[in-house]
Design a protein around this motif. Structure first.
Motif, PDB file in Angstrom:
ATOM      1  N   TRP A  65      -0.768   3.603  29.368  1.00  0.00           N
ATOM      2  CA  TRP A  65      -1.265   2.755  30.446  1.00  0.00           C
ATOM      3  C   TRP A  65      -0.584   1.393  30.463  1.00  0.00           C
ATOM      4  O   TRP A  65      -0.393   0.802  31.512  1.00  0.00           O
ATOM      5  CB  TRP A  65      -2.781   2.602  30.342  1.00  0.00           C
ATOM      6  CG  TRP A  65      -3.349   2.044  31.592  1.00  0.00           C
ATOM      7  CD1 TRP A  65      -3.761   0.755  31.798  1.00  0.00           C
ATOM      8  CD2 TRP A  65      -3.513   2.714  32.832  1.00  0.00           C
ATOM      9  NE1 TRP A  65      -4.183   0.597  33.091  1.00  0.00           N
ATOM     10  CE2 TRP A  65      -4.044   1.798  33.756  1.00  0.00           C
ATOM     11  CE3 TRP A  65      -3.267   4.017  33.256  1.00  0.00           C
ATOM     12  CZ2 TRP A  65      -4.330   2.131  35.061  1.00  0.00           C
ATOM     13  CZ3 TRP A  65      -3.561   4.348  34.557  1.00  0.00           C
ATOM     14  CH2 TRP A  65      -4.081   3.408  35.441  1.00  0.00           C
ATOM     15  N   PHE A  66      -0.242   0.879  29.298  1.00  0.00           N
ATOM     16  CA  PHE A  66       0.503  -0.376  29.200  1.00  0.00           C
ATOM     17  C   PHE A  66       1.456  -0.269  28.014  1.00  0.00           C
ATOM     18  O   PHE A  66       1.365   0.652  27.206  1.00  0.00           O
ATOM     19  CB  PHE A  66      -0.425  -1.603  29.084  1.00  0.00           C
ATOM     20  CG  PHE A  66      -1.454  -1.531  27.998  1.00  0.00           C
ATOM     21  CD1 PHE A  66      -1.130  -1.822  26.678  1.00  0.00           C
ATOM     22  CD2 PHE A  66      -2.760  -1.185  28.289  1.00  0.00           C
ATOM     23  CE1 PHE A  66      -2.064  -1.756  25.672  1.00  0.00           C
ATOM     24  CE2 PHE A  66      -3.719  -1.126  27.285  1.00  0.00           C
ATOM     25  CZ  PHE A  66      -3.372  -1.408  25.977  1.00  0.00           C
ATOM     26  N   ASP A  67       2.385  -1.206  27.933  1.00  0.00           N
ATOM     27  CA  ASP A  67       3.398  -1.204  26.878  1.00  0.00           C
ATOM     28  C   ASP A  67       2.754  -1.680  25.579  1.00  0.00           C
ATOM     29  O   ASP A  67       2.578  -2.879  25.362  1.00  0.00           O
ATOM     30  CB  ASP A  67       4.561  -2.107  27.277  1.00  0.00           C
ATOM     31  CG  ASP A  67       5.683  -2.118  26.257  1.00  0.00           C
ATOM     32  OD1 ASP A  67       5.613  -1.339  25.280  1.00  0.00           O
ATOM     33  OD2 ASP A  67       6.624  -2.910  26.444  1.00  0.00           O
ATOM     34  N   THR A  68       2.417  -0.749  24.702  1.00  0.00           N
ATOM     35  CA  THR A  68       1.741  -1.099  23.452  1.00  0.00           C
ATOM     36  C   THR A  68       2.673  -1.846  22.501  1.00  0.00           C
ATOM     37  O   THR A  68       2.210  -2.602  21.650  1.00  0.00           O
ATOM     38  CB  THR A  68       1.192   0.163  22.760  1.00  0.00           C
ATOM     39  OG1 THR A  68       2.271   1.077  22.539  1.00  0.00           O
ATOM     40  CG2 THR A  68       0.126   0.819  23.617  1.00  0.00           C
ATOM     41  N   ALA A  69       3.987  -1.650  22.654  1.00  0.00           N
ATOM     42  CA  ALA A  69       4.944  -2.336  21.777  1.00  0.00           C
ATOM     43  C   ALA A  69       4.994  -3.837  22.070  1.00  0.00           C
ATOM     44  O   ALA A  69       5.526  -4.609  21.272  1.00  0.00           O
ATOM     45  CB  ALA A  69       6.327  -1.714  21.935  1.00  0.00           C
ATOM     46  N   ALA A  70       4.448  -4.271  23.194  1.00  0.00           N
ATOM     47  CA  ALA A  70       4.439  -5.696  23.534  1.00  0.00           C
ATOM     48  C   ALA A  70       3.397  -6.457  22.721  1.00  0.00           C
ATOM     49  O   ALA A  70       3.423  -7.674  22.670  1.00  0.00           O
ATOM     50  CB  ALA A  70       4.177  -5.878  25.023  1.00  0.00           C
ATOM     51  N   PHE A  71       2.486  -5.746  22.057  1.00  0.00           N
ATOM     52  CA  PHE A  71       1.417  -6.375  21.291  1.00  0.00           C
ATOM     53  C   PHE A  71       1.715  -6.338  19.800  1.00  0.00           C
ATOM     54  O   PHE A  71       2.294  -5.384  19.297  1.00  0.00           O
ATOM     55  CB  PHE A  71       0.079  -5.652  21.539  1.00  0.00           C
ATOM     56  CG  PHE A  71      -0.428  -5.788  22.924  1.00  0.00           C
ATOM     57  CD1 PHE A  71      -1.255  -6.840  23.274  1.00  0.00           C
ATOM     58  CD2 PHE A  71      -0.090  -4.861  23.906  1.00  0.00           C
ATOM     59  CE1 PHE A  71      -1.737  -6.967  24.568  1.00  0.00           C
ATOM     60  CE2 PHE A  71      -0.568  -4.971  25.192  1.00  0.00           C
ATOM     61  CZ  PHE A  71      -1.388  -6.036  25.522  1.00  0.00           C
ATOM     62  N   SER A  72       1.278  -7.362  19.117  1.00  0.00           N
ATOM     63  CA  SER A  72       1.337  -7.388  17.647  1.00  0.00           C
ATOM     64  C   SER A  72       0.177  -8.238  17.140  1.00  0.00           C
ATOM     65  O   SER A  72      -0.412  -9.014  17.898  1.00  0.00           O
ATOM     66  CB  SER A  72       2.679  -7.939  17.160  1.00  0.00           C
ATOM     67  OG  SER A  72       2.853  -9.272  17.617  1.00  0.00           O
TER      68      SER A  72
END
Length: 166
Positions: A65-72
């Motif tokens: 649904w969204f770019d999970t790699a953008a989160f940390s």
């Protein structure tokens, strides 16, 4: 919401000269529809996360649904910095929601103060499936996936009834 008097029966556009029996059967019907459309709800993350780029992606799917790699995770050294919770980011919203309900009804006058009404109602008439928000728990293996439907929105439900008013 919209209500429309169907144009059948005595004095109407179609079958204006209908006899009493035909007019009783086809005349006086009213169609009502209510539609609701909502844009996606703003996703609220309760964990301390940072975002490196926009998580919005074109061609979203239930699996992504969204770019999970953008989160940390926020580094441990920064966790003591007070931040408001929950965290939200522009454009990070859940699935849209829509539902259309419809009613077909007719009222009969039996006597001066006695009326009978028949109704056929369909909730979620188009049987549209409304998905819930994606998982926003960074520790969950389904982070960023939509895995369930919204419980507040049911599948198509049909009911009918008769009401006597006196």
């Amino acid at each position: 919401a919209v209500t429309y008097q169907l144009p059948f029966g005595r004095g109407q556009w179609l079958l204006p000269n209908a006899g009493p029996a035909l007019n009783l059967l086809v005349g006086g019907w009213r169609a009502t529809s209510t539609a609701r459309w909502y844009s996606g709800r703003l996703l609220q993350f309760t964990q301390s996360l940072t975002i490196s780029r926009t998580p919005w992606i074109d061609g979203r799917t239930l699996e992504r649904w969204f770019d999970t790699a953008a989160f940390s995770r926020v580094p441990d050294s920064d966790r003591n910095v007070p931040r408001s919770s929950p965290y939200t980011w522009d454009g990070v919203v859940g699935p849209r929601t829509s539902q259309m309900d419809a009613t077909l009804s007719k009222s009969f006058r039996l006597r001066e103060r006695l009326r009978l009404e028949g109704r056929f109602e369909a909730y979620n008439a188009l049987n549209h499936l409304n998905w819930d928000n994606p998982i926003v728990d960074f520790n969950n293996t389904n982070f960023g996936k939509v895995i369930s439907k919204r419980t507040a929105y049911i599948g198509r439900e049909i009911q009918y009834g008769i009401k006597l008013s006196f």
